[in-house]
Design an enzyme around this catalytic site. Structure first.
Site, mmCIF file in Angstrom:
data_model
loop_
_atom_site.group_PDB
_atom_site.id
_atom_site.type_symbol
_atom_site.label_atom_id
_atom_site.label_comp_id
_atom_site.label_asym_id
_atom_site.label_seq_id
_atom_site.Cartn_x
_atom_site.Cartn_y
_atom_site.Cartn_z
ATOM 1 N N THR A 221 0.886 -1.203 -0.299
ATOM 2 C CA THR A 221 -0.013 0.006 -0.033
ATOM 3 C C THR A 221 0.977 1.338 0.004
ATOM 4 O OG1 THR A 221 -0.053 -0.146 2.358
ATOM 5 C CG2 THR A 221 -1.824 -0.913 1.354
ATOM 6 N N ASP B 177 -4.853 -3.608 10.460
ATOM 7 C CA ASP B 177 -3.592 -3.313 10.890
ATOM 8 C C ASP B 177 -3.376 -3.118 12.595
ATOM 9 O OD1 ASP B 177 -0.789 -3.066 10.727
ATOM 10 O OD2 ASP B 177 -1.026 -1.167 9.692
#
Lengths: 518, 518
Positions: free
Chosen positions: B213, B271
């Protein structure tokens, strides 16, 4: 953030690949294909295929055999090819698939926040367009399950699931349906309610499901008697002419989001009240129902174990149903034990037909429950006086009109020339002491019937010889397990040895009262 | 419940199908195949294929083209075929795959309960054996994320993830590693720490990741200079001879469970601290590290935004690290802005090489941070006096020994004959007023670099001309965006128009203090 525009890409020639990938579109590109290399795709990439204004999404597989797909060709698996509705040889273009527009809403839900109506609409649209992977679906469902949906969110989700599919319109003011939330083996009341209600002349276009985690769904049991995989056209024709039908709903493509969500909920055993209400009501609204009876069985081994949970669930159904304009009634029923005697397709079909035949051996609990449910459905009819439904239903059953209607429905769907028979391998489980049956574990009996081979082996299952309140002498059989194959027989036998019979015998006064008189 | 025994099934002849399905094993059976019909498989069923004591799992596709796979044959996609390690034509048998043994533990986690060490071992074993679908993986991760893992659970998960893979043993008492938890663009300190530490003679077998990402991972930036896709053998050889390496870790197959979980965490933006600690520590333990330095940057647009979160995360790292026997130190660093000037592979490689070259234009913040981190790693050496690491690191850098080591590593990995150049299309973003730079949004700058084409287009990215505390006159450029393609240029430009520059100018006294002096 603006959405990243799709880069232009080379044209490819469409080819059909004779591989059936069921619900998952798969595209095949040769490894040496210019487009494959230029776009930076890799195997399992999600790609968007466009031609003539039609676009589908597919997962990429990379091919090293030019006989299968040559460089410059785009292969599509059978379902994907059918969706494109184009001839082989047509020029198509491919690009990286956009991530679903609702990903932000999904992340918001994962982080535990409440979503609004527009966000649920966005999620439902993306799911209906197959833009969600199984992984994203599971993330949505687990997040919704764990944070809990408030009742407005359940409403938004139900509305969104309904809006993203076709909604049938029967052009009649009263379209009835009934639905049980499940969990009780042998509970085949639909196969009695439909013929009774249809014989009365009320429209009841009920489609049924196959078992996924249970030992038999209504569609599995009906399949013992008649064809159940009917085309949407045939289904419509039968409903118009017979006022009812007992077919499998899988071909109708109503509330497609529900089907997609169920394909993830079932294997993960997700079954939150919010999801359940949204799933059931979106399906029924899509099927064009205007009046709906919901059956919530309560019992120590049912899906709903306490009366307060049943009441909360009832209120949630009512809240959402009222706002979406469906006339909805909820009955809370006795879910302490299986309904009827048989568990498994052949055994359940036997029970149903005995009730329709007014056979002296017919299971009284199945008969009573079906008559009460049918009675409540009949009372949706403005011409039926409140409290008279049961008597009308009983009259339709006892006069043989329900049986005649069932036979007409069976013939319309396609009567089975040869019905499957009961599994030839069987063993009985006997009482280990004298006593009264004070508990039968629904979950245990369902598992046992599945281990014996139900619903795949139609003749497999469990035949209950004693029900709650019956007395048994030591050595007297409590139930009999039927299997078609030795391995299943052995397996079911082992389960009863390792995990007990599922029955509890005790003193008559220890038999727990029913939560409700239904 | 006993596990359902696998039913015997017919023998099939193994065939290799030249389709690359990457991480997903696919098996192909012809629709007319006896076994397919007898077993009641359907497309997308998970099946177990066995021969000679070797068993793999695969997803089924159904074929209607006998040229591809004939009745009586079992086709396997390339990866699945390779896993079976058998010749085409070998007899194999197939059966329905067992559901993963740890499904009960998964359901327990979904229902919000705490799991014990044995349950995490079971889950990790099933994930490592590829028995979990993406759907089940997402369910596990979202459930773990939402209910939160307590610190014992993080320990159990880390241990289980480490136990299910190979653990490298370097047969040396001190094997160093460093790791940054990420989120800060341009933070390429590893490309400086590795050559400095390796030049000192300490073993630092660091493998790096590619960007998923972010606009560039260490492996993406290193790839500007050298080959990074190295076989495990080559990787070992380089590490043995150079004491360090900067290769891509994807081929090493360490902590396989972590790779599988990451493939689901990233697209879902999951996350959580627990997952992060388990992921990082299981990888480092598997790679054989005995001493590990963790870098946690803190800043308003970093992954960790507040000092108290950084401290909690540090304590979690320490708790798990101590119990698993790795010498672990955590440094909390200044994460208020990108490190260095360049964001994107070519620009970052330029920054790194300028520091190694002791070039007068070298970015001081990148140099300082790398020296401090390297100094801390060097102090793992029992012969280095506490507090002397920085001076040693600086000496290695200033003497040119770090550059020489980097060149040796580049040559060992395979120096790029032609380095990619900076994207030729560029535009500058200028200050709209006079002022001091008081904020640079890490997230915004990372997105902008990605929109410009990084990391796929090596020359794309953002070059920061002003950093925090610098003054700018109105019209003076703040940064320059580079792209290789017009569509990316347009797209990046549009993003700056719609979402601003990512820079905030203000009065010098409004510049927030660093959280830490590192």
């Amino acid at each position: 953030m603006p959405k990243k525009s799709v880069k232009a890409s080379g044209q490819l020639t469409l080819r059909r690949v004779a591989i059936d990938t069921y619900r998952e579109n798969v595209a095949y590109l040769h490894r040496e294909c210019e487009t494959y290399r230029a776009e930076g795709f890799q195997a399992l990439s999600k790609i968007e295929i466009s031609a003539n204004g039609n676009t589908i999404l597919a997962m990429l597989n990379v091919v090293d055999d030019a006989g299968l797909v040559a460089p410059g060709e785009l292969g599509l698996s059978e379902q994907a090819f059918a969706q494109m509705k184009l001839e082989p040889g047509t020029a198509v273009s491919v690009a990286h698939a956009e991530p679903p527009a609702s990903m932000e809403a999904l992340r918001k839900k994962i982080s535990g926040k409440r979503l609004d109506a527009k966000e649920y609409q966005g999620i439902a649209r993306d799911i209906a367009a197959h833009r969600y992977s199984k992984m994203e679906l599971a993330a949505f469902l687990v997040a919704a399950d764990q944070t809990g949906l408030d009742r407005d969110e359940v409403l938004f989700l139900t509305q969104a699931m309904t809006d993203t599919g076709t909604r049938l319109n029967w052009h009649e003011p009263l379209v009835a349906d009934k639905h049980c939330i499940g969990g009780i083996p042998g509970n085949r009341t639909s196969m009695l309610v439909v013929p009774i209600v249809a014989a009365h002349g009320m429209l009841i276009p009920k489609t049924s499901s196959r078992a996924i985690t249970s030992p038999s769904g209504t569609a599995d049991t009906m399949e013992v008697l008649a064809e159940v995989e009917l085309s949407p056209d045939k289904l419509h024709h039968i409903i118009r002419h017979q006022r009812g039908c007992i077919g499998w709903g899988g071909t109708a493509n109503l509330a497609p989001v529900d089907d997609v969500l169920i394909s993830v909920e079932r294997p993960l055993s997700l079954d939150s009240p919010g999801q359940m209400v949204a799933s059931i009501l979106s399906k029924k609204l899509s099927a064009g129902a205007t009046h709906l009876l919901i059956d919530i069985p309560v019992g120590p081994s049912a899906k709903v174990r306490h009366m307060h949970e049943a009441l909360a669930l009832r209120k949630l159904f009512e809240f959402v149903g009222d706002r979406l304009g469906i006339h909805l009634e909820v009955v809370i029923t006795d879910g302490r034990q299986p309904i009827g005697r048989g568990i498994g397709p052949v055994l359940e079909a036997r029970d149903v037909m005995q009730v329709l035949d007014n056979h002296p051996d017919a299971c009284d609990d199945l008969r009573q429950k079906a008559l009460r449910l049918a009675g409540r459905v009949l009372e949706f009819d403005p011409d039926v006086r409140g409290g008279q439904g049961y008597a009308i239903a009983r009259d339709i059953l006892e006069s043989g009109r329900a049986l005649a209607k069932m036979n007409a429905i069976i013939d319309a769907q396609g009567r089975k020339a040869r019905q499957p028979s009961l599994g030839p391998l069987s063993f009985a489980i006997n009482a280990e002491r004298d006593g009264t049956v004070i508990d039968i574990d629904n979950y245990h009996m369902a598992r046992l019937a599945r281990f014996a081979g139900a619903p795949m082996d139609k003749g497999a299952g469990v035949d209950l010889l004693k029900k709650l309140g019956d007395t048994a002498k030591k050595g007297e059989p409590l139930y009999r397990v039927h299997a078609e194959f030795q391995s299943d027989y052995d397996f079911a036998l082992r389960m009863t040895k390792e995990h007990g019979s599922g029955y509890t015998l005790g003193a008559a006064e220890d038999l727990p009262k029913a939560y409700v008189e239904f």
